[in-house]
Design a protein around this motif. Structure first.
Motif, PDB file in Angstrom:
ATOM      1  N   TYR A 123      14.578  -8.155  21.030  1.00 14.80           N
ATOM      2  CA  TYR A 123      15.437  -7.652  19.954  1.00 14.80           C
ATOM      3  C   TYR A 123      16.361  -6.529  20.423  1.00 14.80           C
ATOM      4  O   TYR A 123      17.369  -6.227  19.765  1.00 14.80           O
ATOM      5  N   ASN A 124      16.039  -5.916  21.567  1.00 17.55           N
ATOM      6  CA  ASN A 124      16.908  -4.866  22.101  1.00 17.55           C
ATOM      7  C   ASN A 124      18.250  -5.410  22.587  1.00 17.55           C
ATOM      8  O   ASN A 124      19.212  -4.652  22.749  1.00 17.55           O
ATOM      9  N   THR A 125      18.297  -6.710  22.837  1.00 19.32           N
ATOM     10  CA  THR A 125      19.561  -7.369  23.207  1.00 19.32           C
ATOM     11  C   THR A 125      19.790  -8.508  22.211  1.00 19.32           C
ATOM     12  O   THR A 125      19.621  -9.679  22.539  1.00 19.32           O
ATOM     13  N   PRO A 126      20.153  -8.153  20.978  1.00 15.32           N
ATOM     14  CA  PRO A 126      20.183  -9.131  19.880  1.00 15.32           C
ATOM     15  C   PRO A 126      21.187 -10.258  20.034  1.00 15.32           C
ATOM     16  O   PRO A 126      21.037 -11.308  19.404  1.00 15.32           O
ATOM     17  N   ASP A 127      22.209 -10.054  20.877  1.00 12.42           N
ATOM     18  CA  ASP A 127      23.222 -11.099  21.032  1.00 12.42           C
ATOM     19  C   ASP A 127      23.040 -11.912  22.309  1.00 12.42           C
ATOM     20  O   ASP A 127      23.889 -12.744  22.642  1.00 12.42           O
ATOM     21  N   LYS A 128      21.937 -11.689  23.014  1.00 11.16           N
ATOM     22  CA  LYS A 128      21.674 -12.457  24.232  1.00 11.16           C
ATOM     23  C   LYS A 128      20.999 -13.766  23.838  1.00 11.16           C
ATOM     24  O   LYS A 128      19.774 -13.893  23.831  1.00 11.16           O
ATOM     25  N   LEU A 129      21.827 -14.737  23.492  1.00 12.81           N
ATOM     26  CA  LEU A 129      21.358 -16.008  22.950  1.00 12.81           C
ATOM     27  C   LEU A 129      22.104 -17.158  23.621  1.00 12.81           C
ATOM     28  O   LEU A 129      23.237 -16.982  24.077  1.00 12.81           O
ATOM     29  N   PRO A 130      21.500 -18.336  23.670  1.00 14.01           N
ATOM     30  CA  PRO A 130      22.217 -19.491  24.216  1.00 14.01           C
ATOM     31  C   PRO A 130      23.471 -19.762  23.384  1.00 14.01           C
ATOM     32  O   PRO A 130      23.395 -19.786  22.150  1.00 14.01           O
ATOM     33  N   GLN A 157      21.010  -8.680  13.298  1.00 12.74           N
ATOM     34  CA  GLN A 157      22.180  -9.128  14.065  1.00 12.74           C
ATOM     35  C   GLN A 157      21.950 -10.532  14.610  1.00 12.74           C
ATOM     36  O   GLN A 157      22.831 -11.399  14.545  1.00 12.74           O
ATOM     37  N   THR A 158      20.756 -10.739  15.157  1.00 16.81           N
ATOM     38  CA  THR A 158      20.417 -12.050  15.713  1.00 16.81           C
ATOM     39  C   THR A 158      20.409 -13.120  14.627  1.00 16.81           C
ATOM     40  O   THR A 158      20.933 -14.224  14.819  1.00 16.81           O
ATOM     41  N   ILE A 159      19.808 -12.788  13.490  1.00 20.42           N
ATOM     42  CA  ILE A 159      19.747 -13.743  12.381  1.00 20.42           C
ATOM     43  C   ILE A 159      21.152 -14.181  11.978  1.00 20.42           C
ATOM     44  O   ILE A 159      21.428 -15.375  11.794  1.00 20.42           O
ATOM     45  N   LYS A 160      22.056 -13.224  11.853  1.00 20.08           N
ATOM     46  CA  LYS A 160      23.431 -13.538  11.452  1.00 20.08           C
ATOM     47  C   LYS A 160      24.127 -14.423  12.478  1.00 20.08           C
ATOM     48  O   LYS A 160      24.951 -15.272  12.124  1.00 20.08           O
ATOM     49  N   LEU A 161      23.796 -14.233  13.746  1.00 24.90           N
ATOM     50  CA  LEU A 161      24.415 -15.037  14.800  1.00 24.90           C
ATOM     51  C   LEU A 161      23.901 -16.477  14.795  1.00 24.90           C
ATOM     52  O   LEU A 161      24.628 -17.407  15.152  1.00 24.90           O
ATOM     53  N   LEU A 162      22.656 -16.663  14.384  1.00 23.96           N
ATOM     54  CA  LEU A 162      22.036 -17.991  14.454  1.00 23.96           C
ATOM     55  C   LEU A 162      22.193 -18.810  13.177  1.00 23.96           C
ATOM     56  O   LEU A 162      22.343 -20.032  13.223  1.00 23.96           O
ATOM     57  N   ALA A 163      22.134 -18.136  12.030  1.00 23.58           N
ATOM     58  CA  ALA A 163      22.009 -18.842  10.748  1.00 23.58           C
ATOM     59  C   ALA A 163      23.333 -19.402  10.246  1.00 23.58           C
ATOM     60  O   ALA A 163      24.381 -18.771  10.378  1.00 23.58           O
ATOM     61  N   LEU A 182      21.156  -5.081   4.973  1.00 18.89           N
ATOM     62  CA  LEU A 182      21.629  -5.770   6.176  1.00 18.89           C
ATOM     63  C   LEU A 182      21.883  -7.256   5.958  1.00 18.89           C
ATOM     64  O   LEU A 182      22.809  -7.826   6.540  1.00 18.89           O
ATOM     65  N   LEU A 183      21.046  -7.890   5.123  1.00 18.73           N
ATOM     66  CA  LEU A 183      21.110  -9.346   5.001  1.00 18.73           C
ATOM     67  C   LEU A 183      21.317  -9.849   3.575  1.00 18.73           C
ATOM     68  O   LEU A 183      21.557 -11.043   3.373  1.00 18.73           O
ATOM     69  N   GLY A 184      21.204  -8.949   2.598  1.00 16.21           N
ATOM     70  CA  GLY A 184      21.401  -9.360   1.211  1.00 16.21           C
ATOM     71  C   GLY A 184      20.341 -10.316   0.702  1.00 16.21           C
ATOM     72  O   GLY A 184      20.614 -11.147  -0.167  1.00 16.21           O
ATOM     73  N   LEU A 185      19.117 -10.201   1.222  1.00 16.34           N
ATOM     74  CA  LEU A 185      18.043 -11.103   0.810  1.00 16.34           C
ATOM     75  C   LEU A 185      17.312 -10.563  -0.413  1.00 16.34           C
ATOM     76  O   LEU A 185      17.280  -9.359  -0.657  1.00 16.34           O
ATOM     77  N   ASN A 186      16.705 -11.472  -1.159  1.00 14.09           N
ATOM     78  CA  ASN A 186      15.961 -11.096  -2.354  1.00 14.09           C
ATOM     79  C   ASN A 186      14.464 -11.041  -2.068  1.00 14.09           C
ATOM     80  O   ASN A 186      13.937 -11.850  -1.291  1.00 14.09           O
ATOM     81  N   LEU A 187      13.784 -10.113  -2.712  1.00 14.79           N
ATOM     82  CA  LEU A 187      12.332 -10.003  -2.584  1.00 14.79           C
ATOM     83  C   LEU A 187      11.672 -11.184  -3.281  1.00 14.79           C
ATOM     84  O   LEU A 187      12.008 -11.532  -4.409  1.00 14.79           O
ATOM     85  N   CYS A 188      10.714 -11.815  -2.596  1.00 17.03           N
ATOM     86  CA  CYS A 188       9.989 -12.962  -3.158  1.00 17.03           C
ATOM     87  C   CYS A 188       8.662 -12.512  -3.769  1.00 17.03           C
ATOM     88  O   CYS A 188       8.116 -11.466  -3.408  1.00 17.03           O
ATOM     89  N   GLU A 189       8.137 -13.329  -4.673  1.00 16.56           N
ATOM     90  CA  GLU A 189       6.793 -13.080  -5.191  1.00 16.56           C
ATOM     91  C   GLU A 189       5.754 -13.339  -4.102  1.00 16.56           C
ATOM     92  O   GLU A 189       4.737 -12.656  -4.023  1.00 16.56           O
ATOM     93  N   PHE A 190       6.009 -14.341  -3.298  1.00 12.50           N
ATOM     94  CA  PHE A 190       5.096 -14.692  -2.204  1.00 12.50           C
ATOM     95  C   PHE A 190       4.942 -13.522  -1.239  1.00 12.50           C
ATOM     96  O   PHE A 190       5.917 -12.893  -0.836  1.00 12.50           O
ATOM     97  N   GLN A 191       3.694 -13.241  -0.872  1.00 11.17           N
ATOM     98  CA  GLN A 191       3.406 -12.171   0.080  1.00 11.17           C
ATOM     99  C   GLN A 191       2.645 -12.729   1.279  1.00 11.17           C
ATOM    100  O   GLN A 191       1.608 -13.375   1.110  1.00 11.17           O
ATOM    101  N   PRO A 192       3.145 -12.495   2.485  1.00 15.10           N
ATOM    102  CA  PRO A 192       2.418 -12.939   3.680  1.00 15.10           C
ATOM    103  C   PRO A 192       1.206 -12.054   3.947  1.00 15.10           C
ATOM    104  O   PRO A 192       1.236 -10.845   3.680  1.00 15.10           O
ATOM    105  N   HIS A 193       0.151 -12.673   4.457  1.00 11.13           N
ATOM    106  CA  HIS A 193      -1.060 -11.938   4.826  1.00 11.13           C
ATOM    107  C   HIS A 193      -1.448 -12.298   6.253  1.00 11.13           C
ATOM    108  O   HIS A 193      -1.032 -13.334   6.786  1.00 11.13           O
TER     109      HIS A 193
END
Length: 215
Positions: A123-130, A157-163, A182-193
């Motif tokens: 993640y320190n080099t977020p744009d180092k992608l194929p 940054q990486t997410i925006k480059l890929l998605a 950063l991404l404009g995402l909404n909070l879900c009811e689902f919670q990861p454990h």
């Protein structure tokens, strides 16, 4: 003229690169052989957590929920990128691998056993992608390894480059404002454990109605 004169010779740099390539292949095969000997190749989780890398594996309920989300969100010929969430790779690949491309972007090189579906990611080099990966994924699922502004910012940054469409981020509840900003995402009811109960509360964020899929 001696026939040997027609044989091209490798430069020292090319020869070194080839040696490195074959060494990596051998190492990958050795890991696969050990996993097979330990009868682990059929398991969802091939390796133990490395806490120094801030690795905390999802519990089975969370894995199955996220696999369902991926399955319902990606169509025939679709592409899924999994960023820093290696727990999901095997079950997602099993579920949709016959109809979609699944790529794991991960720092832990143990997961190179999943090559060619593995891409080393720091993640320190977020744009180092194929180059061919840019803007090519119908769904990106990310779980930034550290609960810090730097980590979530660079992963974003990486997410925006890929998605090119849907995004899911699983991270600490304390990162809610950063994820929104950063991404404009909404909070879900689902919670990861996680398999090992963590002190930090975790949340899931998406740019589509993820909860509807899980109902």
């Amino acid at each position: 003229m001696d026939g040997d004169d027609d044989i091209p010779s490798l430069s020292a740099e090319t020869f070194a690169a080839l040696q490195e390539f074959y060494a990596e292949q051998q190492k990958r095969q050795e890991i696969l052989n050990k996993l097979e000997a330990d009868n682990k190749l059929k398991e969802n989780i091939l390796f133990d957590e490395n806490w120094q890398l801030s690795q905390f594996w999802y519990d089975e309920t969370t894995v199955q929920s996220l696999v369902k989300v991926v399955d319902r969100s990606v169509g025939e010929g679709g592409r899924v990128a999994l960023i820093s969430c290696p727990t999901l790779f095997v079950p997602v690949k099993r579920q949709i691998g016959d109809r979609a491309t699944v790529t794991l972007l991960e720092y832990d090189r143990r997961f190179e056993v999943h090559a060619p579906d593995f891409v080393f990611y720091d993640y320190n080099t977020p744009d180092k992608l194929p180059p061919e990966a840019l803007g090519s994924y119908d769904l990106v699922v990310a779980d930034p390894p550290f609960l810090s502004e730097e980590c979530i910012s660079k992963t974003a940054q990486t997410i925006k480059l890929l998605a090119n469409n849907k995004i899911v981020v699983c991270t600490g509840a304390v990162m809610k404002d950063m994820v929104l900003q950063l991404l404009g995402l909404n909070l879900c009811e689902f919670q990861p454990h996680h398999r090992n109960n963590l002190a930090n509360e975790f949340s899931c964020y998406a740019n589509f109605n993820l909860d509807e899929i899980l109902r």
